[in-house]
Motif scaffolding. Structure first.
Motif, PDB file in Angstrom:
ATOM      1  N   PRO A 111       0.826  -1.217   0.000  1.00 53.24           N
ATOM      2  CA  PRO A 111       0.000   0.000   0.000  1.00 53.24           C
ATOM      3  C   PRO A 111       0.856   1.261   0.000  1.00 53.24           C
ATOM      4  O   PRO A 111       2.026   1.244   0.387  1.00 53.24           O
ATOM      5  N   LYS A 112       0.251   2.333  -0.449  1.00 53.13           N
ATOM      6  CA  LYS A 112       0.890   3.634  -0.376  1.00 53.13           C
ATOM      7  C   LYS A 112       1.020   4.043   1.087  1.00 53.13           C
ATOM      8  O   LYS A 112       0.055   3.977   1.846  1.00 53.13           O
ATOM      9  N   ARG A 113       2.215   4.463   1.475  1.00 51.93           N
ATOM     10  CA  ARG A 113       2.467   4.799   2.879  1.00 51.93           C
ATOM     11  C   ARG A 113       2.747   6.289   3.053  1.00 51.93           C
ATOM     12  O   ARG A 113       3.192   6.967   2.125  1.00 51.93           O
ATOM     13  N   ALA A 114       2.479   6.752   4.259  1.00 53.27           N
ATOM     14  CA  ALA A 114       2.769   8.146   4.597  1.00 53.27           C
ATOM     15  C   ALA A 114       4.280   8.340   4.707  1.00 53.27           C
ATOM     16  O   ALA A 114       5.019   7.379   4.938  1.00 53.27           O
ATOM     17  N   PRO A 115       4.769   9.553   4.545  1.00 52.92           N
ATOM     18  CA  PRO A 115       6.196   9.817   4.748  1.00 52.92           C
ATOM     19  C   PRO A 115       6.564   9.695   6.223  1.00 52.92           C
ATOM     20  O   PRO A 115       5.695   9.696   7.100  1.00 52.92           O
ATOM     21  N   ASP A 116       7.855   9.596   6.507  1.00 49.43           N
ATOM     22  CA  ASP A 116       8.314   9.518   7.891  1.00 49.43           C
ATOM     23  C   ASP A 116       7.888  10.766   8.661  1.00 49.43           C
ATOM     24  O   ASP A 116       7.938  11.889   8.135  1.00 49.43           O
ATOM     25  N   VAL A 117       7.495  10.562   9.893  1.00 45.33           N
ATOM     26  CA  VAL A 117       7.096  11.692  10.739  1.00 45.33           C
ATOM     27  C   VAL A 117       8.233  12.686  10.888  1.00 45.33           C
ATOM     28  O   VAL A 117       8.013  13.908  10.951  1.00 45.33           O
ATOM     29  N   ILE A 118       9.461  12.186  10.897  1.00 44.73           N
ATOM     30  CA  ILE A 118      10.611  13.083  11.067  1.00 44.73           C
ATOM     31  C   ILE A 118      10.715  14.064   9.902  1.00 44.73           C
ATOM     32  O   ILE A 118      11.134  15.215  10.079  1.00 44.73           O
TER      33      ILE A 118
ATOM     34  N   VAL B  74      16.081  15.032   5.803  1.00 46.57           N
ATOM     35  CA  VAL B  74      16.331  13.603   5.612  1.00 46.57           C
ATOM     36  C   VAL B  74      15.230  12.785   6.280  1.00 46.57           C
ATOM     37  O   VAL B  74      14.498  13.277   7.145  1.00 46.57           O
ATOM     38  N   ASP B  75      15.129  11.517   5.860  1.00 45.91           N
ATOM     39  CA  ASP B  75      14.152  10.631   6.476  1.00 45.91           C
ATOM     40  C   ASP B  75      14.746   9.951   7.700  1.00 45.91           C
ATOM     41  O   ASP B  75      15.853  10.287   8.138  1.00 45.91           O
ATOM     42  N   ALA B  76      14.037   8.970   8.253  1.00 47.96           N
ATOM     43  CA  ALA B  76      14.472   8.324   9.490  1.00 47.96           C
ATOM     44  C   ALA B  76      15.771   7.551   9.317  1.00 47.96           C
ATOM     45  O   ALA B  76      16.495   7.320  10.285  1.00 47.96           O
ATOM     46  N   ALA B  77      16.088   7.169   8.073  1.00 44.66           N
ATOM     47  CA  ALA B  77      17.317   6.432   7.809  1.00 44.66           C
ATOM     48  C   ALA B  77      18.474   7.349   7.432  1.00 44.66           C
ATOM     49  O   ALA B  77      19.569   6.869   7.132  1.00 44.66           O
ATOM     50  N   GLY B  78      18.234   8.663   7.422  1.00 39.01           N
ATOM     51  CA  GLY B  78      19.287   9.605   7.061  1.00 39.01           C
ATOM     52  C   GLY B  78      19.405   9.863   5.580  1.00 39.01           C
ATOM     53  O   GLY B  78      20.334  10.547   5.135  1.00 39.01           O
ATOM     54  N   ASN B  79      18.472   9.327   4.777  1.00 43.23           N
ATOM     55  CA  ASN B  79      18.507   9.535   3.332  1.00 43.23           C
ATOM     56  C   ASN B  79      17.749  10.804   2.961  1.00 43.23           C
ATOM     57  O   ASN B  79      16.833  11.227   3.680  1.00 43.23           O
ATOM     58  N   PRO B  80      18.101  11.438   1.822  1.00 40.71           N
ATOM     59  CA  PRO B  80      17.389  12.648   1.400  1.00 40.71           C
ATOM     60  C   PRO B  80      15.889  12.400   1.294  1.00 40.71           C
ATOM     61  O   PRO B  80      15.453  11.379   0.761  1.00 40.71           O
ATOM     62  N   ALA B  81      15.105  13.327   1.809  1.00 42.74           N
ATOM     63  CA  ALA B  81      13.648  13.156   1.851  1.00 42.74           C
ATOM     64  C   ALA B  81      13.048  13.290   0.461  1.00 42.74           C
ATOM     65  O   ALA B  81      13.498  14.086  -0.359  1.00 42.74           O
TER      66      ALA B  81
ATOM     67  N   ARG C  13      -1.445  14.452   2.472  1.00 40.09           N
ATOM     68  CA  ARG C  13      -2.793  13.932   2.724  1.00 40.09           C
ATOM     69  C   ARG C  13      -2.703  12.610   3.491  1.00 40.09           C
ATOM     70  O   ARG C  13      -3.495  12.361   4.410  1.00 40.09           O
ATOM     71  N   HIS C  14      -1.736  11.781   3.152  1.00 42.03           N
ATOM     72  CA  HIS C  14      -1.563  10.498   3.831  1.00 42.03           C
ATOM     73  C   HIS C  14      -1.138  10.710   5.293  1.00 42.03           C
ATOM     74  O   HIS C  14      -1.654  10.039   6.196  1.00 42.03           O
ATOM     75  N   ILE C  15      -0.197  11.619   5.531  1.00 42.58           N
ATOM     76  CA  ILE C  15       0.264  11.827   6.908  1.00 42.58           C
ATOM     77  C   ILE C  15      -0.843  12.465   7.736  1.00 42.58           C
ATOM     78  O   ILE C  15      -0.975  12.181   8.939  1.00 42.58           O
ATOM     79  N   ASP C  16      -1.677  13.303   7.129  1.00 41.33           N
ATOM     80  CA  ASP C  16      -2.798  13.903   7.860  1.00 41.33           C
ATOM     81  C   ASP C  16      -3.761  12.830   8.358  1.00 41.33           C
ATOM     82  O   ASP C  16      -4.237  12.882   9.503  1.00 41.33           O
ATOM     83  N   VAL C  17      -4.074  11.861   7.500  1.00 44.49           N
ATOM     84  CA  VAL C  17      -4.977  10.783   7.900  1.00 44.49           C
ATOM     85  C   VAL C  17      -4.352   9.957   9.020  1.00 44.49           C
ATOM     86  O   VAL C  17      -5.018   9.604  10.006  1.00 44.49           O
ATOM     87  N   CYS C  18      -3.067   9.644   8.889  1.00 47.49           N
ATOM     88  CA  CYS C  18      -2.383   8.880   9.938  1.00 47.49           C
ATOM     89  C   CYS C  18      -2.420   9.616  11.273  1.00 47.49           C
ATOM     90  O   CYS C  18      -2.627   9.002  12.330  1.00 47.49           O
TER      91      CYS C  18
ATOM     92  N   HIS D 196       9.286   2.917   8.834  1.00 49.14           N
ATOM     93  CA  HIS D 196      10.001   3.215  10.069  1.00 49.14           C
ATOM     94  C   HIS D 196       9.035   3.520  11.209  1.00 49.14           C
ATOM     95  O   HIS D 196       9.150   2.982  12.314  1.00 49.14           O
ATOM     96  N   ASP D 197       8.039   4.379  10.921  1.00 52.11           N
ATOM     97  CA  ASP D 197       7.101   4.765  11.974  1.00 52.11           C
ATOM     98  C   ASP D 197       6.211   3.604  12.379  1.00 52.11           C
ATOM     99  O   ASP D 197       5.808   3.501  13.541  1.00 52.11           O
ATOM    100  N   GLU D 198       5.893   2.722  11.433  1.00 49.09           N
ATOM    101  CA  GLU D 198       5.083   1.558  11.772  1.00 49.09           C
ATOM    102  C   GLU D 198       5.841   0.637  12.725  1.00 49.09           C
ATOM    103  O   GLU D 198       5.288   0.135  13.703  1.00 49.09           O
ATOM    104  N   ALA D 199       7.133   0.440  12.445  1.00 51.29           N
ATOM    105  CA  ALA D 199       7.940  -0.414  13.321  1.00 51.29           C
ATOM    106  C   ALA D 199       8.051   0.194  14.717  1.00 51.29           C
ATOM    107  O   ALA D 199       7.957  -0.509  15.732  1.00 51.29           O
ATOM    108  N   LYS D 200       8.215   1.508  14.779  1.00 54.92           N
ATOM    109  CA  LYS D 200       8.314   2.180  16.076  1.00 54.92           C
ATOM    110  C   LYS D 200       6.992   2.088  16.832  1.00 54.92           C
ATOM    111  O   LYS D 200       6.955   1.863  18.047  1.00 54.92           O
TER     112      LYS D 200
END
Length: 506
Positions: free
Chosen positions: A173-180, A320-327, A335-340, A374-378
């Motif tokens: 499924p389409k996932r939201a971006p990292d909260v960070i 950067v994202d939770a893994a330190g990679n460019p966002a 819209r996805h992060i808002d729903v989450c 990342h956020d799902e695992a956390k």
């Protein structure tokens, strides 16, 4: 919407195609007049959908054969009469051009399309780098093209042509971006001290405060701000996704003026409104009733402009994202992060969130509620930790060894030095200090200078030993990388000392 007095044109096209018969062209031109004042063979149709109060352009390529041009224009007119959005019509024109180019590269006469021709196009898409959804979009356009050919009688070989093949979609499924990522962007976009174009900042804030689509934000009317009660303001934003023929359904979203987010939103939207008012004399009539006039010129902000700005902004501010990679983030990711966030709060119900999203059912909304990996695992870790307190305790602990063994391990070419910590025998790890040493904000501590110099000398000796004994080139290159990282530490020390000395002289 077509008039009841107008009938769809008959086929009237012979096998020896020399252009549309005059009567057919005249009938389609009459249909076109319902949506545009441009001629049938104009390179640009300026479309105005009266019922939906939408305007836009459909651009046609110059280098098309007579048959390709006619079939494309007839298809667009038929799509408009069925209530299709202008952007979808333009996408169909682009898809047709790609399909025509493929058939031309295969030296295939369009009068002689066979099932083998369609299968070859499927093979071509299968070997492309397109995602499954993009391949299926081309297949939908090809199916529409085939249906138009058959209805207009231009195919000279009678056969059953099947263009209904669709590529399997990914089950992920389409996932939201990292909260960070969102936290970093919010801290910048909600800070007036950060230089951000007013229209882009306004769009971002509206996308963050409610679960809007970009198309809805872009269609916000100029008179969108109202004040229904004391200390309350409302912003009127249309929803046209789920309505018949894309007729806007305007909804008001209320905010408190006294709250930080509400007050911030009011101020920047109000400023954008004043800018749009000032631009009224310099913009075309078809966009005078809209809020988001671009700061780049007399046009509405497009989704491609906004997403390009987000990409440049993330790169400029090293987000950067939770893994330190460019966002990597787009307007739809918001819209996805808002729903989450609404699901996580346990305050806004799924049913209310579905209404806010303008979805037809709650099931559609639930599909937007997938956290990033990342956020799902956390999130799951927080759930199971009280139940299984020891299973997830994987924090590494240092191992104390005798001095002699420590020296022996340090001499091995595969051993990595972790500053102020010790030795690491895991060559697959990516220690955080490597990123820190190269960061422009990092200020090194001079007391570790001798330690770093010794580490560099040890790595140089290790590489000399690798060269002498024809050892692993992978380890050799890793050592060179570590030497470069440690040298950056020394350079920052020297640079900081020079800055300090200059300050003392002044």
């Amino acid at each position: 919407m077509p008039s009841t007095a107008l009938q769809f044109p008959d086929n009237g096209i012979s096998y020896d195609y020399v252009g549309l018969p005059d009567k057919v062209q005249c009938d389609y031109a009459k249909l076109l007049k319902l949506y545009s004042t441009d001629d049938f063979y104009s390179l640009t149709w300026r479309i105005h959908l009266n019922m939906a109060n939408r305007t836009g352009n459909v651009l046609f390529p110059q280098s098309q054969s007579c048959l390709e041009s006619d079939i494309t224009r007839i298809t667009v007119i038929n799509m408009l009469t069925s209530g299709t959005a202008i952007t979808t019509c333009q996408r169909r024109v682009h898809d047709f051009t790609t399909i025509f180019d493929f058939f031309n590269s295969e030296n295939l006469d369009l009068h002689y399309i066979t099932q083998n021709s369609i299968d070859n196009f499927v093979t071509h898409l299968d070997s492309s780098s397109y995602d499954a959804w993009k391949r299926n979009q081309y297949m939908q356009s090809l199916q529409s093209l085939i249906e138009s050919y058959i209805s207009l009688g231009v195919i000279r070989i009678d056969s059953n042509l099947d263009a209904t093949y669709r590529f399997p979609q990914q089950s992920e499924p389409k996932r939201a971006p990292d909260v960070i990522i969102i936290n970093q962007l919010d801290s910048l976009f909600f800070d007036n001290n950060i230089d951000i174009p007013l229209d882009y900042r306004s769009i971002y804030v509206l996308l963050r405060l409610h679960t809007h689509r970009f198309s809805e934000i872009a269609a916000t009317p100029l008179d969108c701000i109202s004040y229904p009660a004391d200390n309350v303001f409302a912003i009127t934003i249309p929803n046209s996704k789920e309505t018949p023929r894309h007729i806007p359904d305007y909804q008001k979203y209320n905010f408190l003026l006294s709250g930080f987010c509400g007050g911030f939103c009011h101020d920047i939207v109000y400023k954008q409104q004043q800018y749009a008012f000032d631009m009224q004399q310099n913009i075309p009539d078809e966009i005078k009733d809209y809020l988001f006039i671009s700061h780049k010129g007399p046009h509405l902000v497009s989704i491609s402009e906004f997403n390009s700005f987000l990409a440049e902004f993330c790169s400029q501010h090293q987000i950067v994202d939770a893994a330190g990679n460019p966002a990597k983030i787009t307007s739809h990711d918001l819209r996805h992060i808002d729903v989450c966030e609404r699901f996580k709060s346990n305050i806004v119900s799924p049913e209310r969130t579905s209404v806010e999203c303008n979805h037809t059912c709650v099931e559609d909304t639930m599909g937007y509620g997938y956290y990033s990996k990342h956020d799902e695992a956390k999130h799951l870790a927080n759930i199971v930790t009280p139940i299984l307190p020891t299973i997830l305790n994987t924090t590494p602990t240092p191992r104390i060894v005798p001095q002699r063994k420590y020296e022996m391990l340090a001499q091995q070419s595969t051993t990595r030095i972790i500053p102020c910590y010790g030795l690491c025998l895991n060559r697959k790890c990516s220690p955080q200090f490597e990123k820190c040493f190269h960061c422009n904000s990092f200020i090194p501590d001079p007391q570790y200078k001798e330690y770093i110099i010794a580490a560099i000398e040890r790595l140089k000796k290790a590489n000399e030993l690798i060269v002498k004994k024809h050892g692993s080139d992978i380890v050799f290159q890793q050592n060179l990388k570590d030497i470069h990282t440690f040298n950056s530490y020394l350079e920052k020390i020297d640079s900081n000392n020079r800055y300090t000395n200059q300050g003392e002289v002044i």
